[in-house]
Each structure stands twice: as C-alpha cells, then as structure tokens.
Design an enzyme around this catalytic site. Structure first.
Site, PDB file in Angstrom:
ATOM      1  N   ARG A 105    -143.882  25.016 -44.799  1.00 43.70           N
ATOM      2  CA  ARG A 105    -144.042  24.012 -46.463  1.00 43.70           C
ATOM      3  C   ARG A 105    -144.193  22.929 -46.352  1.00 43.70           C
ATOM      4  NH1 ARG A 105    -137.786  24.695 -46.703  1.00 43.70           N
ATOM      5  NH2 ARG A 105    -138.653  26.154 -48.156  1.00 43.70           N
ATOM      6  N   TYR A 106    -143.874  21.976 -44.736  1.00 37.29           N
ATOM      7  CA  TYR A 106    -145.295  20.903 -44.863  1.00 37.29           C
ATOM      8  C   TYR A 106    -146.207  20.569 -44.467  1.00 37.29           C
ATOM      9  CZ  TYR A 106    -140.210  19.797 -44.473  1.00 37.29           C
ATOM     10  OH  TYR A 106    -138.318  19.358 -44.984  1.00 37.29           O
ATOM     11  N   ARG A 109    -147.048  21.046 -40.151  1.00 42.13           N
ATOM     12  CA  ARG A 109    -146.263  21.576 -39.127  1.00 42.13           C
ATOM     13  C   ARG A 109    -146.272  22.735 -40.291  1.00 42.13           C
ATOM     14  NH1 ARG A 109    -144.487  17.284 -41.303  1.00 42.13           N
ATOM     15  NH2 ARG A 109    -142.886  17.055 -41.770  1.00 42.13           N
ATOM     16  N   CYS A 118    -129.135  34.671 -31.636  1.00 44.07           N
ATOM     17  CA  CYS A 118    -128.443  33.292 -30.589  1.00 44.07           C
ATOM     18  C   CYS A 118    -127.058  33.862 -29.583  1.00 44.07           C
ATOM     19  CB  CYS A 118    -127.798  32.941 -31.869  1.00 44.07           C
ATOM     20  SG  CYS A 118    -128.592  32.917 -33.302  1.00 44.07           S
ATOM     21  N   CYS A 122    -122.805  30.916 -34.792  1.00 43.86           N
ATOM     22  CA  CYS A 122    -122.269  29.791 -35.689  1.00 43.86           C
ATOM     23  C   CYS A 122    -121.967  30.448 -37.020  1.00 43.86           C
ATOM     24  CB  CYS A 122    -122.826  29.244 -35.461  1.00 43.86           C
ATOM     25  SG  CYS A 122    -123.933  28.468 -33.987  1.00 43.86           S
ATOM     26  N   CYS A 125    -123.968  28.618 -39.961  1.00 47.80           N
ATOM     27  CA  CYS A 125    -125.346  29.427 -39.833  1.00 47.80           C
ATOM     28  C   CYS A 125    -125.773  29.933 -41.415  1.00 47.80           C
ATOM     29  CB  CYS A 125    -125.337  29.836 -39.023  1.00 47.80           C
ATOM     30  SG  CYS A 125    -127.295  30.258 -38.857  1.00 47.80           S
ATOM     31  N   ARG A 127    -128.939  30.260 -41.760  1.00 43.87           N
ATOM     32  CA  ARG A 127    -129.643  31.938 -41.528  1.00 43.87           C
ATOM     33  C   ARG A 127    -128.769  32.810 -41.338  1.00 43.87           C
ATOM     34  NH1 ARG A 127    -133.845  28.848 -37.986  1.00 43.87           N
ATOM     35  NH2 ARG A 127    -134.968  27.385 -39.991  1.00 43.87           N
ATOM     36  N   ASP A 286    -125.740  23.063 -45.904  1.00 46.53           N
ATOM     37  CA  ASP A 286    -126.148  23.834 -47.578  1.00 46.53           C
ATOM     38  C   ASP A 286    -125.344  24.665 -47.984  1.00 46.53           C
ATOM     39  OD1 ASP A 286    -129.181  22.323 -46.180  1.00 46.53           O
ATOM     40  OD2 ASP A 286    -129.169  24.205 -44.622  1.00 46.53           O
ATOM     41  N   ASP A 323    -131.009  18.557 -46.191  1.00 46.06           N
ATOM     42  CA  ASP A 323    -132.406  19.018 -47.058  1.00 46.06           C
ATOM     43  C   ASP A 323    -131.607  19.727 -47.860  1.00 46.06           C
ATOM     44  OD1 ASP A 323    -134.498  20.511 -45.585  1.00 46.06           O
ATOM     45  OD2 ASP A 323    -133.377  21.464 -44.079  1.00 46.06           O
ATOM     46  N   LYS A 330    -136.707  17.714 -46.024  1.00 40.45           N
ATOM     47  CA  LYS A 330    -135.110  16.510 -46.035  1.00 40.45           C
ATOM     48  C   LYS A 330    -135.158  15.679 -46.731  1.00 40.45           C
ATOM     49  CE  LYS A 330    -135.291  18.677 -41.361  1.00 40.45           C
ATOM     50  NZ  LYS A 330    -136.308  19.319 -41.749  1.00 40.45           N
TER      51      LYS A 330
END
Ligand code: SF4
Length: 362
Positions: A105-106, A109, A118, A122, A125, A127, A286, A323, A330
């Site tokens: 995206r950037y 990076r 995981c 969570c 989450c 994702r 989010d 975000d 961000k």
C-alpha cells in the site's frame, strides 16, 4: 527402545509452547466444561461456526472473573454474529494485494502475512475473515511468491511480517523467511508483528532469540491491551527479546469495556515500559464486521491521550491513529494544543490548559 522411553524422548523434543497450544479450547463443549454455567453453549456454537475460537490455557488462566478484560478479548460473544454492521475487510487489504498474502500500500514497505494461526483468536480482530480459517492457510509457495515480489520491487526497503502470528511458525520455518528476505539487497529493515509475548509468552525461547538476532536490523511490535496481561511470563519473554537487541514496541486497540479508560491506559503504558516495551500506537477499532460492540467514540481516544500527555513521561504516550476505512493508511489524531496563530505569534496551551505564546522566526 521401549515404548515408555520413546514417549519420554518425544516429551523432551516437543517444546513447552507447542504443548500449551495443543491444549487450547477450540469448541463449545470444552469451553462450557471449563466455564460451567457461565456461557451459553448454543451461542458459542453459533459464533464459532463463523469466527473460530482458540484460547490457550495460559491466556485462559489470566481471567480473574466473568466479563473482565481478558474474558472479553477471548470468549465469543453472540453480538459477533447478530450485529451486521461493518465490513469483512475494512482496510481493503485484499485490493492492495498483488500476490496472495502480501499487501503493498505504501511506497517503501510491504506487509507479508506468513501465518493464519494465532496463539489466541482475539474476538475484536480486524482480520477475523482470515485467522483460523483453514482453507485459506498460507502455503510455502504463497510465501515464496511474496518473497519473489519483494525481490522484484526495489523501492521496498521495509518488510513487515504479520498474520495471524508469524511466531507461531516453527523456528526453522520462520528462519527460512527471514533469511530469504535478508538476502534481498534493497531490504533495510524487517519488522515482526506478534501477540505471543502477551498471549503465549512461553513461545519466546532462548533458541528463537538466538535465531532472530542473526537478522538485524529486526524490530518487533507486540500487542498488549490491558495491564492484567502483563505477567511475569511476559516480562521474561520481553527481556529475552530485548537482550537479543530487538527494539520492542506495542500496538494496542481501544476497546469498549476493556481499556476505554484513562486510568487503565496509563497503567498499561507505564507497565509496558517496565518490561522494556515502548508504547507505539493506540488504534481506534476498525469497522470490522462482528466487532461493533467493541468500538468507542473517537473523542474517548483523544481524552485518553490528553490524560497521558504531561501527566506521565512522554515515553508512555503512544500515537493515537485511525486506520482510514477503505485503505488510506494511518491518520494520527491528537488533542489540539494550538489556540490560534496571528502573524508570527502562536498561542499554545499546555496539558493544564495554561496558555503560552511562541514567536516564530520572521
Ligand atoms: S493475535 Fe492479532 S491477528 Fe491474531 S487474532 Fe489477535 S489481533 Fe488478530
């Protein structure tokens, strides 16, 4: 070798963290047996059919009472499937994904998702659409395609390994990825996003740290949301990582009923520094489908930052960010300390609302 001796040998070879993971709670029957009468089996079943559950015994042992901050992060809640607000992929990570599992995206990076598992799933989450969903697990070929993409894109200087949790890979699997990336001349730094120092600190072993330190400059951003998550085991894990020369940062998410409270956040940030972890980001939650009940107002996040700035060390003050929904990156949100500007005179106020004038060069 006799059967008993073979069994003993296997027990020595299998690391403790894998043993703990094997005992994770993954279905409604197991959970109901442990939390006798405190959860509704049908509700749990309904939720985990859509969003898997995985609670390892270490993280489960941190629960002090029903509905506390640890409980809310790991025990499924019927609102996850009843409230339809939000998006499966609120940050449009799939759209910026030229290769499966890689987000570019950037300009300089990329994010490489190397695992979809995981140590604990969570409930909040971002994702949720991916973690624990077996049919979409990352294969070695997927990861190699991602590495090939990075090789071909010389503008990329920073690779962030995430998931799921990259530290749920075995040491040799993770080393293969780190070595392949380190061999790419234009990659300057590697970052790992992991929650295991919080949710499964036993995963941080001297052997893992000895391997990681070969691939410097390497940074780790971990994820603690509440002071009750910081225990002796986490301190030991972070000490091992820091002693291996790995700078540690923390990314929290602001969560309703868990840490949406200035006193709780201050304690969390202060405790993080005592285990050598620098508070880095606090994220506004989010717009992820199934997590609406965790969301807070933006003004509450601003109030938390205002309650930290000036009242405790600047080292304790993370960046509060949103975000951008849809994938704009961000966006920092800060309390306003500038009262007004006239000519080269800027009127400022400090953390106690006292006003000061600063004269800019003419
Ligand atoms: S550890 Fe991270 S990726 Fe895994 S479920 Fe928790 S928030 Fe999601």
């Amino acid at each position: 070798m006799r059967k008993q001796e073979i069994k003993q040998q296997i027990e020595i070879i299998v690391p403790l963290w894998e043993e703990i993971l094997k005992k994770s709670i993954v279905n409604d029957e197991q959970l109901c047996k442990i939390l006798k009468g405190k959860v509704n089996a049908q509700d749990i079943k309904k939720v985990i059919e859509k969003y898997p559950m995985n609670i390892n015994p270490y993280y489960l042992s941190l629960i002090k009472k029903q509905d506390d901050a640890i409980w809310k992060q790991c025990i499924p809640d019927i609102r996850e499937v009843e409230d339809d607000f939000g998006f499966d992929d609120p940050l449009h990570e799939e759209e910026d994904s030229p290769v499966y599992g890689l987000t570019h995206r950037y300009p300089d990076r990329v994010l490489l998702l190397v695992s979809n598992k995981c140590a604990m799933y969570c409930r909040f989450c971002t994702r949720k659409r991916k973690v624990g969903v077996c049919y979409k697990s990352m294969s070695k070929e997927d990861i190699q395609k991602g590495i090939e993409y990075i090789k071909q894109h010389k503008e990329v200087r920073d690779v962030i390994l995430s998931g799921g949790d990259p530290l749920l890979l075995k040491d040799d699997e993770l080393e293969f990825i780190l070595k392949s990336i380190r061999e790419i001349k234009h990659i300057e730094i590697i970052r790992i996003g992991t929650r295991v120092p919080c949710t499964l600190p036993q995963r941080i072993t001297p052997e893992l740290c000895a391997m990681l330190k070969k691939y410097h400059p390497l940074y780790i951003n971990t994820h603690f949301n509440h002071p009750d998550e910081i225990r002796a085991e986490s301190k030991r894990a972070c000490t091992l990582l820091a002693d291996a020369g790995i700078p540690l940062g923390n990314q929290s998410v602001l969560l309703r009923g868990i840490n949406d409270n200035p006193a709780v956040m201050k304690k969390l940030m202060q405790k993080l520094l005592t285990i050598r972890v620098k508070p880095y980001y606090v994220y506004q939650a989010d717009l992820t489908k199934g997590t609406n009940h965790f969301r807070t107002k933006v003004s509450e996040g601003i109030d938390i930052i205002r309650s930290l700035r000036g009242y405790t060390s600047g080292m304790c003050v993370p960046h509060f960010v949103i975000d951008a929904p849809g994938g704009g990156g961000k966006i920092p949100i800060t309390p306003n300390y500038v009262v007004n500007k006239e000519g080269n005179s800027i009127k400022l106020k400090n953390y106690e609302d006292k006003e000061f004038e600063y004269i800019e060069p003419g």
